[in-house]
Design a protein around this motif. Structure first.
Motif, PDB file in Angstrom:
ATOM      1  N   UNK A 112       0.159  12.193  -9.802  1.00  0.00           N
ATOM      2  CA  UNK A 112      -0.511  13.494  -9.747  1.00  0.00           C
ATOM      3  C   UNK A 112       0.462  14.658  -9.934  1.00  0.00           C
ATOM      4  N   UNK A 113       1.594  14.613  -9.246  1.00  0.00           N
ATOM      5  CA  UNK A 113       2.470  15.782  -9.219  1.00  0.00           C
ATOM      6  C   UNK A 113       3.558  15.781 -10.287  1.00  0.00           C
ATOM      7  N   UNK A 114       3.857  14.652 -10.885  1.00  0.00           N
ATOM      8  CA  UNK A 114       4.936  14.613 -11.877  1.00  0.00           C
ATOM      9  C   UNK A 114       4.440  14.111 -13.234  1.00  0.00           C
ATOM     10  N   UNK A 115       3.818  12.929 -13.255  1.00  0.00           N
ATOM     11  CA  UNK A 115       3.516  12.264 -14.525  1.00  0.00           C
ATOM     12  C   UNK A 115       2.548  13.059 -15.398  1.00  0.00           C
ATOM     13  N   UNK A 116       1.488  13.598 -14.801  1.00  0.00           N
ATOM     14  CA  UNK A 116       0.529  14.358 -15.606  1.00  0.00           C
ATOM     15  C   UNK A 116       1.178  15.581 -16.244  1.00  0.00           C
ATOM     16  N   UNK A 117       1.992  16.282 -15.479  1.00  0.00           N
ATOM     17  CA  UNK A 117       2.630  17.505 -15.983  1.00  0.00           C
ATOM     18  C   UNK A 117       3.652  17.198 -17.068  1.00  0.00           C
ATOM     19  N   UNK A 118       4.492  16.210 -16.816  1.00  0.00           N
ATOM     20  CA  UNK A 118       5.519  15.848 -17.797  1.00  0.00           C
ATOM     21  C   UNK A 118       4.867  15.335 -19.075  1.00  0.00           C
ATOM     22  N   UNK A 119       3.837  14.506 -18.941  1.00  0.00           N
ATOM     23  CA  UNK A 119       3.151  13.972 -20.124  1.00  0.00           C
ATOM     24  C   UNK A 119       2.433  15.074 -20.897  1.00  0.00           C
ATOM     25  N   UNK A 120       1.894  16.052 -20.198  1.00  0.00           N
ATOM     26  CA  UNK A 120       1.226  17.157 -20.885  1.00  0.00           C
ATOM     27  C   UNK A 120       2.187  17.979 -21.720  1.00  0.00           C
ATOM     28  N   UNK A 121       3.347  18.269 -21.165  1.00  0.00           N
ATOM     29  CA  UNK A 121       4.359  19.020 -21.913  1.00  0.00           C
ATOM     30  C   UNK A 121       4.865  18.203 -23.088  1.00  0.00           C
ATOM     31  N   UNK A 122       5.119  16.908 -22.844  1.00  0.00           N
ATOM     32  CA  UNK A 122       5.605  16.036 -23.918  1.00  0.00           C
ATOM     33  C   UNK A 122       4.567  15.877 -25.019  1.00  0.00           C
ATOM     34  N   UNK A 169       0.829  -1.202   0.000  1.00  0.00           N
ATOM     35  CA  UNK A 169       0.000   0.000   0.000  1.00  0.00           C
ATOM     36  C   UNK A 169       0.867   1.257   0.000  1.00  0.00           C
ATOM     37  N   UNK A 170       1.998   1.206   0.669  1.00  0.00           N
ATOM     38  CA  UNK A 170       2.891   2.363   0.700  1.00  0.00           C
ATOM     39  C   UNK A 170       3.382   2.711  -0.703  1.00  0.00           C
ATOM     40  N   UNK A 171       3.763   1.704  -1.478  1.00  0.00           N
ATOM     41  CA  UNK A 171       4.190   1.960  -2.851  1.00  0.00           C
ATOM     42  C   UNK A 171       3.031   2.492  -3.699  1.00  0.00           C
ATOM     43  N   UNK A 172       1.831   2.038  -3.445  1.00  0.00           N
ATOM     44  CA  UNK A 172       0.674   2.552  -4.185  1.00  0.00           C
ATOM     45  C   UNK A 172       0.477   4.033  -3.916  1.00  0.00           C
ATOM     46  N   UNK A 173       0.644   4.449  -2.673  1.00  0.00           N
ATOM     47  CA  UNK A 173       0.505   5.865  -2.331  1.00  0.00           C
ATOM     48  C   UNK A 173       1.613   6.689  -2.978  1.00  0.00           C
ATOM     49  N   UNK A 174       2.832   6.163  -2.978  1.00  0.00           N
ATOM     50  CA  UNK A 174       3.948   6.863  -3.610  1.00  0.00           C
ATOM     51  C   UNK A 174       3.705   7.007  -5.111  1.00  0.00           C
ATOM     52  N   UNK A 175       3.217   5.939  -5.751  1.00  0.00           N
ATOM     53  CA  UNK A 175       2.925   6.009  -7.189  1.00  0.00           C
ATOM     54  C   UNK A 175       1.802   7.005  -7.477  1.00  0.00           C
ATOM     55  N   UNK A 176       0.822   7.099  -6.569  1.00  0.00           N
ATOM     56  CA  UNK A 176      -0.250   8.075  -6.747  1.00  0.00           C
ATOM     57  C   UNK A 176       0.294   9.500  -6.687  1.00  0.00           C
ATOM     58  N   UNK A 177       1.195   9.752  -5.753  1.00  0.00           N
ATOM     59  CA  UNK A 177       1.807  11.080  -5.643  1.00  0.00           C
ATOM     60  C   UNK A 177       2.618  11.405  -6.897  1.00  0.00           C
ATOM     61  N   UNK A 178       3.376  10.427  -7.387  1.00  0.00           N
ATOM     62  CA  UNK A 178       4.153  10.620  -8.616  1.00  0.00           C
ATOM     63  C   UNK A 178       3.215  10.885  -9.795  1.00  0.00           C
ATOM     64  N   UNK A 203       1.956   8.386 -17.500  1.00  0.00           N
ATOM     65  CA  UNK A 203       0.884   8.267 -16.504  1.00  0.00           C
ATOM     66  C   UNK A 203       0.232   6.884 -16.472  1.00  0.00           C
ATOM     67  N   UNK A 204       0.136   6.239 -17.614  1.00  0.00           N
ATOM     68  CA  UNK A 204      -0.417   4.877 -17.650  1.00  0.00           C
ATOM     69  C   UNK A 204       0.484   3.921 -16.887  1.00  0.00           C
ATOM     70  N   UNK A 205       1.792   4.053 -17.062  1.00  0.00           N
ATOM     71  CA  UNK A 205       2.743   3.217 -16.337  1.00  0.00           C
ATOM     72  C   UNK A 205       2.618   3.448 -14.834  1.00  0.00           C
ATOM     73  N   UNK A 206       2.496   4.712 -14.429  1.00  0.00           N
ATOM     74  CA  UNK A 206       2.349   5.031 -13.002  1.00  0.00           C
ATOM     75  C   UNK A 206       1.055   4.447 -12.447  1.00  0.00           C
ATOM     76  N   UNK A 207      -0.031   4.544 -13.201  1.00  0.00           N
ATOM     77  CA  UNK A 207      -1.310   4.018 -12.734  1.00  0.00           C
ATOM     78  C   UNK A 207      -1.272   2.500 -12.607  1.00  0.00           C
ATOM     79  N   UNK A 208      -0.618   1.827 -13.546  1.00  0.00           N
ATOM     80  CA  UNK A 208      -0.492   0.372 -13.446  1.00  0.00           C
ATOM     81  C   UNK A 208       0.342  -0.019 -12.243  1.00  0.00           C
ATOM     82  N   UNK A 209       1.440   0.682 -12.021  1.00  0.00           N
ATOM     83  CA  UNK A 209       2.292   0.391 -10.873  1.00  0.00           C
ATOM     84  C   UNK A 209       1.552   0.678  -9.574  1.00  0.00           C
TER      85      UNK A 209
END
Length: 70
Positions: free
Chosen positions: A15-25, A4-13, A56-62
């Motif tokens: 929301x705060x990193x993957x969406x923004x990086x993917x949007x710019x890319x 569960x701890x890794x799931x929370x970390x992946x959720x934070x990644x 973001x898909x990779x993060x959501x799967x993880x």
């Protein structure tokens, strides 16, 4: 179910990193993609940008699997 701890970390990644990086890319990908027809050397860059857009898909799967970082 994974950790569960890794799931929370992946959720934070996600929301705060993957969406923004993917949007710019995605914006850069949209601009570069038509030029790959004329300039063959840009196809490698377009493929890389597509994989960044799919981050973001990779993060959501993880997150759903509770996967670690290895």
């Amino acid at each position: 179910m994974g950790n569960v701890l890794f799931s929370i970390i992946w959720l934070i990644i996600l929301i705060f990193i993957a969406f923004w990086v993917a949007g710019i890319a995605a914006g850069i990908y949209i601009i570069v993609l038509p030029f790959t027809v004329c300039i063959e050397a840009l196809s490698g860059l377009a493929d890389f940008l597509l994989s960044v857009v799919q981050f973001p898909k990779y993060c959501a799967q993880a997150m759903m699997e509770g996967r670690g970082f290895n």
